[in-house]
Design an enzyme around this catalytic site. Structure first.
Site, PDB file in Angstrom:
ATOM      1  N   LYS A  86      51.573 -44.993   2.901  1.00  0.00           N
ATOM      2  CA  LYS A  86      53.403 -45.054   3.504  1.00  0.00           C
ATOM      3  C   LYS A  86      54.053 -43.905   4.037  1.00  0.00           C
ATOM      4  O   LYS A  86      54.985 -44.264   4.853  1.00  0.00           O
ATOM      5  CB  LYS A  86      54.634 -45.315   1.542  1.00  0.00           C
ATOM      6  N   GLN A  97      57.614 -44.090  -7.029  1.00  0.00           N
ATOM      7  CA  GLN A  97      56.466 -44.943  -6.622  1.00  0.00           C
ATOM      8  C   GLN A  97      56.347 -45.189  -7.969  1.00  0.00           C
ATOM      9  O   GLN A  97      56.313 -44.288  -8.635  1.00  0.00           O
ATOM     10  CB  GLN A  97      55.260 -44.291  -5.782  1.00  0.00           C
ATOM     11  N   ASP A 114      63.600 -50.038  -2.016  1.00  0.00           N
ATOM     12  CA  ASP A 114      62.668 -50.624  -2.457  1.00  0.00           C
ATOM     13  C   ASP A 114      63.510 -52.399  -3.396  1.00  0.00           C
ATOM     14  O   ASP A 114      62.718 -52.824  -3.489  1.00  0.00           O
ATOM     15  CB  ASP A 114      61.875 -49.748  -3.485  1.00  0.00           C
TER      16      ASP A 114
HETATM   17  N1  GUN Z   1      54.322 -49.945  -7.247  1.00  0.00           N
HETATM   18  C1  GUN Z   1      53.949 -51.111  -7.133  1.00  0.00           C
HETATM   19  N2  GUN Z   1      54.304 -51.632  -5.932  1.00  0.00           N
HETATM   20  C2  GUN Z   1      55.474 -51.029  -5.171  1.00  0.00           C
HETATM   21  C3  GUN Z   1      56.599 -50.913  -4.561  1.00  0.00           C
HETATM   22  O1  GUN Z   1      56.654 -51.693  -4.735  1.00  0.00           O
HETATM   23  N3  GUN Z   1      57.223 -49.988  -5.196  1.00  0.00           N
HETATM   24  C4  GUN Z   1      56.590 -48.713  -5.585  1.00  0.00           C
HETATM   25  N4  GUN Z   1      58.293 -47.679  -5.519  1.00  0.00           N
HETATM   26  N5  GUN Z   1      56.410 -48.429  -6.927  1.00  0.00           N
HETATM   27  C5  GUN Z   1      55.213 -49.511  -6.815  1.00  0.00           C
END
Ligand code: GUN
Length: 288
Positions: free
Chosen positions: A52, A96, A119
């Site tokens: 990311k 996350q 998100d």
């Molecule tokens: N953990 C698994 N997928 C995601 C996601 O799309 N965003 C975040 N923040 N954590 C995750």
């Protein structure tokens, strides 16, 4: 068969974002900022967060790393989120998941400013999706819709099956597939871990579009898929034969009209969608 190349599509999206960041920086005097909170040292999360942040670097989005230790208290983590909510240089906040044991992720997500919730996990944004209102949308399903759109795959009037009912993928995916639009308007069924396997198979055999997000390697077999179907595979698993998805790619690829590869399908699109959501937040904040 069309290979739904998420890697190339995501690269094209990043190039578009980079141009837009450069143009908007001139008028608005700053670049978009994404705060990235990774609590603890979960190795898989570290890999995702690195990807990311790399996406941010490539597009000119400032990523603002926050790396609290796994021992951080709930209160201290919530204070960090409050601080980021109040910081005008932060357009998006990414927490996350999963959080280390002992931390309440829903309480943290509920605290994120819905206008910075890139998100799309805040109940306000999930509610907006359910109501068909504009808002931030979960990156994996929104990235899949974007991928279908860019390959001109229309789901309108088609039968879709979503395997999996997670809050991050399955549920929002089904909501997006029943929205109005070319990449919506699908008659959509969700199957899940309590759907008997023979029923999962029967639903899939009727489906024009199959979206697999079960988290089980090779769960969807070749004979589950109808001739001409579109298959989107959200899973990624290490196996003795390398990386595999939730679907048995080799056993179905010749039947499909289109299918995502694993890797290089959905994964890169999830990150591209996060960058798109961050751009949206920035543009809303600077009034672009
Ligand atoms: N953990 C698994 N997928 C995601 C996601 O799309 N965003 C975040 N923040 N954590 C995750």
């Amino acid at each position: 068969m069309i290979l739904l190349d998420g890697k190339a599509t995501a690269a094209a999206i990043r190039a578009e974002i980079k141009d837009r960041v450069q143009a908007l920086e001139k008028t608005h005097g700053r670049t978009p900022g994404l705060a990235v909170i990774l609590v603890g040292e979960d190795p898989a999360s570290q890999v995702y967060v690195r990807m990311k942040e790399k996406g941010c670097a490539e597009t000119g989005i400032r990523s603002l790393p926050h790396r609290p230790e796994a021992s951080i208290s709930q209160d201290a983590l919530m204070d960090l989120i409050r601080e980021l909510n109040a910081d005008d240089s932060v357009d998006g906040i990414l927490l996350q998941l999963p959080l280390p044991k002992g931390l309440d992720s829903q309480a943290c997500l509920n605290l994120i400013d819905p206008g910075k919730d890139v998100d799309g996990f805040h109940p306000i944004n999930v509610g907006k999706l359910a109501l068909g209102l504009p808002g931030y949308r979960s990156c994996t399903p929104a990235g899949i819709i974007e991928l279908l759109k860019r390959f001109d795959i229309k789901t309108s009037g088609k039968k879709a099956v979503v395997l999996g009912r997670s809050n991050i993928v399955g549920k929002p995916m089904a909501l997006m597939l029943i929205e109005y639009g070319d990449q919506g308007n699908a008659s959509t069924t969700i199957v899940h871990s309590r759907t008997p396997l023979e029923d999962q198979k029967a639903f899939c055999q009727e489906a024009d579009i199959v979206i697999a997000a079960v988290g089980q390697p090779l769960h969807v077999k070749g004979d589950w898929i109808k001739e001409g179907a579109v298959v989107v595979d959200v899973g990624i698993h290490r196996s003795d034969d390398g990386l595999v998805g939730d679907c048995d790619f080799a056993a179905m690829k010749d039947k499909c009209s289109a299918i995502t590869p694993v890797p290089g399908g959905v994964g890169p699109m999830t990150i591209a969608q996060l960058l798109l959501n961050t751009m949206q937040a920035y543009e809303d904040h600077v009034g672009a």
